[in-house]
Design an enzyme around this catalytic site. Structure first.
Site, mmCIF file in Angstrom:
data_model
loop_
_atom_site.group_PDB
_atom_site.id
_atom_site.type_symbol
_atom_site.label_atom_id
_atom_site.label_comp_id
_atom_site.label_asym_id
_atom_site.label_seq_id
_atom_site.Cartn_x
_atom_site.Cartn_y
_atom_site.Cartn_z
ATOM 1 N N HIS A 392 0.822 -1.208 0.000
ATOM 2 C CA HIS A 392 0.000 0.000 0.000
ATOM 3 C C HIS A 392 0.860 1.262 0.000
ATOM 4 C CE1 HIS A 392 -3.758 2.196 1.209
ATOM 5 N NE2 HIS A 392 -2.865 3.037 1.695
ATOM 6 N N GLU A 393 1.767 1.348 0.958
ATOM 7 C CA GLU A 393 2.562 2.572 1.096
ATOM 8 C C GLU A 393 3.535 2.759 -0.068
ATOM 9 O OE1 GLU A 393 1.579 4.712 3.031
ATOM 10 O OE2 GLU A 393 0.347 3.503 4.390
ATOM 11 N N HIS A 396 1.666 4.437 -2.823
ATOM 12 C CA HIS A 396 1.710 5.894 -2.646
ATOM 13 C C HIS A 396 3.050 6.453 -3.128
ATOM 14 C CE1 HIS A 396 -1.975 6.588 -0.467
ATOM 15 N NE2 HIS A 396 -1.648 5.799 0.536
ATOM 16 N N HIS A 399 3.491 6.437 -6.884
ATOM 17 C CA HIS A 399 2.579 7.432 -7.470
ATOM 18 C C HIS A 399 3.231 8.822 -7.394
ATOM 19 C CE1 HIS A 399 -1.835 9.124 -7.482
ATOM 20 N NE2 HIS A 399 -1.149 9.507 -8.537
#
Length: 602
Positions: A392-393, A396, A399
């Site tokens: 998940h991180e 980020h 991105h």
């Protein structure tokens, strides 16, 4: 460094390879302090442009270039002090430096406060002339248009200066809540059946809720919420202050509500927020079916709130080291191409990540899209949940990396509406990879259990949080009081609505609102649910369509920054969030997974 449940280390004893490389930003605190003086010196340079932005295309361009220069410098400066402060919230030196950084932010915001009102005074004809005269201004067209879009909500120069000066006051409720939770609040230890004491912290609480020993879960639940109960009036007062400051900002800027003000920052219609709540309300039967299945599979006479996290598949939880988690994440994301994997490897190998919990470390996990390179904070435990948190991180982080490398400075920072899409898409791809890899029926059931939990905790739970936040805001909007009693009553009713009658409504859960830091993020939480829905759709396109979908995802989404409004960016990637369709489709998948889980466990 293996996970330990019995002793949380002090910061200075954590091996270097498991800490983030803040020296990539500054070799020393002295160098950081020099940049503080540089930033202070920018204030008169900024104000020297006051009254001149409509003077010529050159003056406007020079101002915007100065703004970019300051953005680059403060990016490294602020991230260094904030990350240092998060390493140990008990370190008063860095808490002090963090406060100085926040004050400098306010000073710079005050200096810049004249700009938006002044840009609004430039006529459309003059602005178009400037853009024609100075081609370099074209880079700022979207930025300038976005300011002018909010013309009705931009105040006079003097009023904007006052609003900027109030910045510290606006941040105070969140800062106070953070210190109360992370620095001041401690919870009693619990004891397992072998007599071992297990510490209860913000980082360890959810892992303890996964513990197979029901008594440990119950004790940890009681430990945490009895502490919150003793401070519930303080917590309610802080939340009330947060909602009041949001109302003040909305009123001063002539918005109809705090929700409207918050969503307008990212150019998202409030209908998107309300559509989410309505779509979830229309699919409550799936959640009730999930609760009944959980009760059945756990074989309990009564299902309690502390039974919601423990896996429904007994004895299938694997120990997953950090190194194994990195390997699995890397393999799962191969579908995104070699360039994506090379950036991921750079982060893994060059200490972008602060891995393990230490005494005083900020709880939870996050990613910061620093221009030098992203930084990720974890409180890693050797389990499946932490493996997905890593995916998940890093979603980020990459991105941010793509947007920073592709877009000009003014358009590089993506807005919060799309912030959770790339991260959750990574999780969905990891889940599909793990499901394909396993041949064991029980392990597949365990993974589906985890996938179901993502739906429950992200789509349903975050929507419930969004509804609570909206109701709190509406109380203040209507002149009513937020106190511990009213907050707990509203939360109680929402728990009843979202979980139904097949679970015991443990009284302590009415205080859950007090431990949710996202209620201080200004209507942030709904985007977890909308982002999850968009991510499920994007991950399915990537897996089904292959290269064309991957290309569109990286070029039109990951690299887009804020070059368009967020709903348009997602449309370019193939998902229309102006409708309920992505939410409804995600909830249909949730319902089908419940059926598959029940079949597997027969």
């Amino acid at each position: 460094m293996a996970e330990t449940n019995t002793k949380i280390p002090n910061r200075e004893t954590v091996p270097k390879e498991y800490t983030w490389a803040l020296e990539d930003l500054y070799a020393s605190t002295d160098e950081w302090k020099k940049d503080m003086e540089k930033l202070k010196a920018f204030v008169p340079q900024i104000t020297s442009f006051q009254g001149r932005l409509g003077e010529s295309s050159k003056a406007l361009l020079d101002f915007l270039k100065l703004q970019d220069e300051i953005t680059i410098l403060i990016d490294s400066f602020a991230n260094y002090s904030f990350r240092k402060a998060d390493e140990d919230t008990k370190n008063t030196t860095w808490q002090g430096y963090k406060d100085q950084t926040s004050s400098l932010y306010v000073a710079l915001a005050g200096a810049f406060s004249f700009a938006e009102p002044e840009i609004l005074t430039i006529s459309d004809e003059t602005l178009e002339t400037f853009l024609a005269e100075e081609p370099a201004l074209e880079e700022y067209r979207r930025y300038l248009s976005n300011i002018r879009r909010k013309k009705a909500h931009i105040l006079s120069n003097e009023e904007e200066r006052i609003m900027a000066a109030a910045g510290d006051l606006m941040q105070a409720p969140g800062d106070i809540n953070g210190l109360l939770n992370n620095a001041d609040m401690t919870f009693p230890d619990v004891t397992d059946k072998s007599g071992n004491k297990l510490p209860v912290t913000h980082a360890s609480f959810i892992p303890l809720m996964h513990n197979s020993d029901r008594n440990v879960r119950k004790e940890a639940f009681t430990s945490l919420y009895s502490t919150y109960d003793s401070l519930k009036n303080t917590s309610a007062a802080i939340l009330s202050a947060q909602m009041k400051q949001l109302k003040f900002n909305a009123d001063m800027r002539h918005y109809g509500s705090a929700l409207e003000a918050a969503l307008d920052e990212t150019n998202v219609d409030t209908a998107v927020y309300r559509n989410l709540i309505e779509a979830v309300h229309d699919n409550m039967d799936s959640m009730y079916k999930y609760v009944r299945l959980r009760k059945k599979l756990l074989q309990v006479d009564e299902l309690h709130m502390y039974d919601l996290y423990v896996p429904m598949v007994a004895d299938a939880e694997a120990h997953i080291s950090f190194e194994e988690a990195k390997k699995n994440v890397r393999e799962a994301l191969q579908v995104l191409g070699e360039d994506y994997i090379s950036i991921l490897d750079e982060g893994f190998e060059n200490r972008w990540i602060d891995v393990y919990e230490n005494v005083g470390k900020r709880s939870g996990a996050y990613s910061c899209g620093v221009r030098k390179h992203p930084y990720v904070l974890l409180n890693h435990k050797d389990n499946l949940d932490s493996e997905f948190t890593l995916a998940h991180e890093m979603g980020h982080a990459l991105h941010s990396y793509y947007s920073n490398k592709t877009q000009p400075i003014i358009d590089s920072d993506y807005v919060i509406f799309v912030a959770e899409v790339a991260s959750t898409c990574n999780e969905a791809l990891l889940m599909q990879y793990l499901l394909q890899k396993t041949t064991d029926k029980k392990q597949r059931a365990y993974l589906i259990n985890y996938f179901l939990e993502q739906f429950r905790t992200t789509l349903y739970r975050q929507t419930m949080f969004a509804e609570f936040e909206l109701k709190m805001s509406e109380l203040v909007q209507n002149g009513e009081s937020i106190n511990a009693e009213s907050a707990c009553k509203i939360y109680h009713d929402l728990i009843q609505l979202y979980f139904g009658d097949d679970i015991v409504h443990d009284e302590q859960i009415d205080l859950e609102w007090a431990r949710i830091p996202h209620f201080y993020y200004n209507f942030y939480v709904y985007q977890y649910a909308t982002g999850f829905s968009a991510a499920i759709a994007l991950s399915q396109k990537i897996l089904k369509e292959g290269a064309p979908a991957v290309k569109a995802y990286k070029a039109n989404f990951l690299s887009a920054g804020c070059s368009k409004d967020p709903v348009s960016i997602l449309k370019d990637a193939g998902v229309d969030m102006s409708t309920k369709a992505p939410i409804e489709e995600a909830l249909k998948l949730f319902d089908s997974l419940i059926d598959e889980m029940e079949e597997l466990m027969k």
